[in-house]
Design a protein around this motif. Structure first.
Motif, PDB file in Angstrom:
ATOM      1  N   ILE A 137       3.220  -9.562   0.390  1.00 19.18           N
ATOM      2  CA  ILE A 137       3.681  -8.859   1.585  1.00 19.18           C
ATOM      3  C   ILE A 137       2.449  -8.397   2.346  1.00 19.18           C
ATOM      4  N   ARG A 138       2.617  -8.124   3.616  1.00 19.25           N
ATOM      5  CA  ARG A 138       1.497  -7.594   4.398  1.00 19.25           C
ATOM      6  C   ARG A 138       1.876  -6.214   4.886  1.00 19.25           C
ATOM      7  N   LEU A 139       0.931  -5.299   4.803  1.00 21.14           N
ATOM      8  CA  LEU A 139       1.126  -3.967   5.348  1.00 21.14           C
ATOM      9  C   LEU A 139      -0.153  -3.494   6.010  1.00 21.14           C
ATOM     10  N   SER A 140       0.023  -2.639   6.979  1.00 24.68           N
ATOM     11  CA  SER A 140      -1.102  -2.132   7.748  1.00 24.68           C
ATOM     12  C   SER A 140      -1.561  -0.786   7.200  1.00 24.68           C
ATOM     13  N   TYR A 141      -2.853  -0.553   7.279  1.00 25.05           N
ATOM     14  CA  TYR A 141      -3.357   0.782   6.951  1.00 25.05           C
ATOM     15  C   TYR A 141      -3.985   1.431   8.177  1.00 25.05           C
ATOM     16  N   ALA A 142      -3.476   1.068   9.347  1.00 22.76           N
ATOM     17  CA  ALA A 142      -3.891   1.706  10.602  1.00 22.76           C
ATOM     18  C   ALA A 142      -2.997   2.917  10.835  1.00 22.76           C
ATOM     19  N   ASN A 143      -3.132   3.897   9.970  1.00 26.00           N
ATOM     20  CA  ASN A 143      -2.330   5.107  10.035  1.00 26.00           C
ATOM     21  C   ASN A 143      -3.123   6.223   9.374  1.00 26.00           C
ATOM     22  N   SER A 144      -2.558   7.400   9.348  1.00 21.08           N
ATOM     23  CA  SER A 144      -3.267   8.519   8.729  1.00 21.08           C
ATOM     24  C   SER A 144      -3.273   8.366   7.208  1.00 21.08           C
ATOM     25  N   THR A 145      -4.247   8.968   6.578  1.00 18.58           N
ATOM     26  CA  THR A 145      -4.325   8.956   5.119  1.00 18.58           C
ATOM     27  C   THR A 145      -3.057   9.531   4.514  1.00 18.58           C
ATOM     28  N   GLU A 146      -2.561  10.609   5.101  1.00 23.50           N
ATOM     29  CA  GLU A 146      -1.345  11.245   4.580  1.00 23.50           C
ATOM     30  C   GLU A 146      -0.160  10.280   4.622  1.00 23.50           C
ATOM     31  N   ASN A 147       0.008   9.582   5.740  1.00 22.34           N
ATOM     32  CA  ASN A 147       1.120   8.638   5.849  1.00 22.34           C
ATOM     33  C   ASN A 147       0.948   7.451   4.907  1.00 22.34           C
ATOM     34  N   ILE A 148      -0.272   6.998   4.731  1.00 26.22           N
ATOM     35  CA  ILE A 148      -0.536   5.895   3.802  1.00 26.22           C
ATOM     36  C   ILE A 148      -0.176   6.318   2.386  1.00 26.22           C
ATOM     37  N   GLU A 149      -0.604   7.484   1.977  1.00 33.40           N
ATOM     38  CA  GLU A 149      -0.295   7.971   0.629  1.00 33.40           C
ATOM     39  C   GLU A 149       1.206   8.154   0.441  1.00 33.40           C
ATOM     40  N   ARG A 150       1.886   8.652   1.464  1.00 31.01           N
ATOM     41  CA  ARG A 150       3.346   8.816   1.402  1.00 31.01           C
ATOM     42  C   ARG A 150       4.029   7.448   1.273  1.00 31.01           C
ATOM     43  N   ALA A 151       3.556   6.467   2.031  1.00 34.01           N
ATOM     44  CA  ALA A 151       4.129   5.123   1.961  1.00 34.01           C
ATOM     45  C   ALA A 151       3.935   4.520   0.580  1.00 34.01           C
ATOM     46  N   LEU A 152       2.749   4.657   0.015  1.00 36.25           N
ATOM     47  CA  LEU A 152       2.497   4.127  -1.326  1.00 36.25           C
ATOM     48  C   LEU A 152       3.407   4.796  -2.359  1.00 36.25           C
ATOM     49  N   GLN A 153       3.619   6.085  -2.210  1.00 38.21           N
ATOM     50  CA  GLN A 153       4.526   6.796  -3.121  1.00 38.21           C
ATOM     51  C   GLN A 153       5.950   6.261  -2.988  1.00 38.21           C
ATOM     52  N   ARG A 154       6.401   6.050  -1.765  1.00 41.33           N
ATOM     53  CA  ARG A 154       7.758   5.524  -1.552  1.00 41.33           C
ATOM     54  C   ARG A 154       7.901   4.112  -2.111  1.00 41.33           C
ATOM     55  N   ILE A 155       6.882   3.284  -1.918  1.00 34.40           N
ATOM     56  CA  ILE A 155       6.933   1.928  -2.467  1.00 34.40           C
ATOM     57  C   ILE A 155       6.992   2.002  -3.997  1.00 34.40           C
ATOM     58  N   GLY A 156       6.162   2.849  -4.579  1.00 36.65           N
ATOM     59  CA  GLY A 156       6.161   3.008  -6.033  1.00 36.65           C
ATOM     60  C   GLY A 156       7.505   3.495  -6.551  1.00 36.65           C
ATOM     61  N   ASP A 157       8.090   4.474  -5.885  1.00 35.90           N
ATOM     62  CA  ASP A 157       9.409   4.979  -6.295  1.00 35.90           C
ATOM     63  C   ASP A 157      10.460   3.884  -6.182  1.00 35.90           C
ATOM     64  N   PHE A 158      10.416   3.136  -5.079  1.00 28.09           N
ATOM     65  CA  PHE A 158      11.359   2.041  -4.880  1.00 28.09           C
ATOM     66  C   PHE A 158      11.242   1.026  -6.005  1.00 28.09           C
ATOM     67  N   LEU A 159      10.034   0.588  -6.301  1.00 26.56           N
ATOM     68  CA  LEU A 159       9.830  -0.422  -7.339  1.00 26.56           C
ATOM     69  C   LEU A 159      10.253   0.099  -8.716  1.00 26.56           C
ATOM     70  N   ALA A 160       9.986   1.351  -8.995  1.00 26.90           N
ATOM     71  CA  ALA A 160      10.366   1.931 -10.286  1.00 26.90           C
ATOM     72  C   ALA A 160      11.889   2.011 -10.420  1.00 26.90           C
ATOM     73  N   ASP A 161      12.573   2.342  -9.337  1.00 27.92           N
ATOM     74  CA  ASP A 161      14.025   2.477  -9.360  1.00 27.92           C
ATOM     75  C   ASP A 161      14.762   1.151  -9.345  1.00 27.92           C
ATOM     76  N   ARG A 162      14.120   0.100  -8.853  1.00 20.86           N
ATOM     77  CA  ARG A 162      14.790  -1.189  -8.648  1.00 20.86           C
ATOM     78  C   ARG A 162      14.024  -2.326  -9.331  1.00 20.86           C
ATOM     79  N   ALA A 163      13.543  -2.071 -10.513  1.00 18.91           N
ATOM     80  CA  ALA A 163      12.763  -3.071 -11.237  1.00 18.91           C
ATOM     81  C   ALA A 163      13.580  -4.343 -11.440  1.00 18.91           C
ATOM     82  N   ARG A 164      12.938  -5.482 -11.213  1.00 22.59           N
ATOM     83  CA  ARG A 164      13.603  -6.766 -11.392  1.00 22.59           C
ATOM     84  C   ARG A 164      12.913  -7.634 -12.433  1.00 22.59           C
ATOM     85  N   THR A 165      11.916  -7.089 -13.102  1.00 24.59           N
ATOM     86  CA  THR A 165      11.198  -7.898 -14.101  1.00 24.59           C
ATOM     87  C   THR A 165      11.813  -7.731 -15.464  1.00 24.59           C
TER      88      THR A 165
END
Length: 114
Positions: free
Chosen positions: A86-114
Motif C-alpha cells: 500500500i502507499r501512504l503519505s507522511y506529508a502531515n504532522s508528526t501527531e497525525n502520523i503517529e495517530r494513523a499508525l496507531q489506528r492501522i495497528g489497531d485495525f490489523l490486530a482486530d482483523r487479523a487474516r493470517t
C-alpha cells in the motif's frame, strides 16, 4: 535564481522535518503485525509490504479508509507488481502520523487474516 542564492534555512528545516517524519513512518510501519517497510529515498510516501497481514492490497486500503479513517492507496494502482503493498503519505504532522499508525495497528490486530 534569487531563491536559490538566498537564505536556505527554511529549506534545511523542511528537509529535516520530512526526514524525521520518514523515520517515524518507517519505524512505526515495521512495528505493525505482518508489515515490513523499507526507508523511502525520496518524495514523502511510504510503500510498505503488507503481504504478511493476509490482506490483499486494495481490500486493505478500502477497509482502512472505511473502518479506520486512514487513506492509503492499494499497490496495484501503481502497476501489476504492486500487489502486497500500500502507499501512504507522511506529508502531515508528526501527531497525525503517529495517530494513523496507531489506528492501522489497531485495525490489523482486530482483523487479523493470517
Amino acid at each position: 535564481i534569487a531563491a536559490l542564492e538566498g537564505p536556505q534555512d527554511a529549506v534545511r528545516a523542511m528537509v529535516a522535518a520530512f526526514d524525521a517524519r520518514r523515520r517515524i513512518v518507517t519505524e512505526g510501519l515495521r512495528r505493525l503485525p505482518g508489515v515490513s517497510a523499507r526507508t523511502p529515498k525520496g518524495a514523502f510516501y511510504a510503500f510498505p509490504d503488507i503481504s504478511g497481514t493476509g490482506w490483499a492490497a486494495k481490500p486493505l486500503a478500502t477497509a482502512l479508509l472505511e473502518e479506520a479513517g486512514i487513506a492509503t492507496i492499494g499497490g496495484p494502482d501503481f502497476g501489476v507488481y504492486g500487489e502486497g503493498f500500500i502507499r501512504l503519505s507522511y506529508a502531515n504532522s508528526t501527531e497525525n502520523i503517529e495517530r494513523a499508525l496507531q489506528r492501522i495497528g489497531d485495525f490489523l490486530a482486530d482483523r487479523a487474516r493470517t
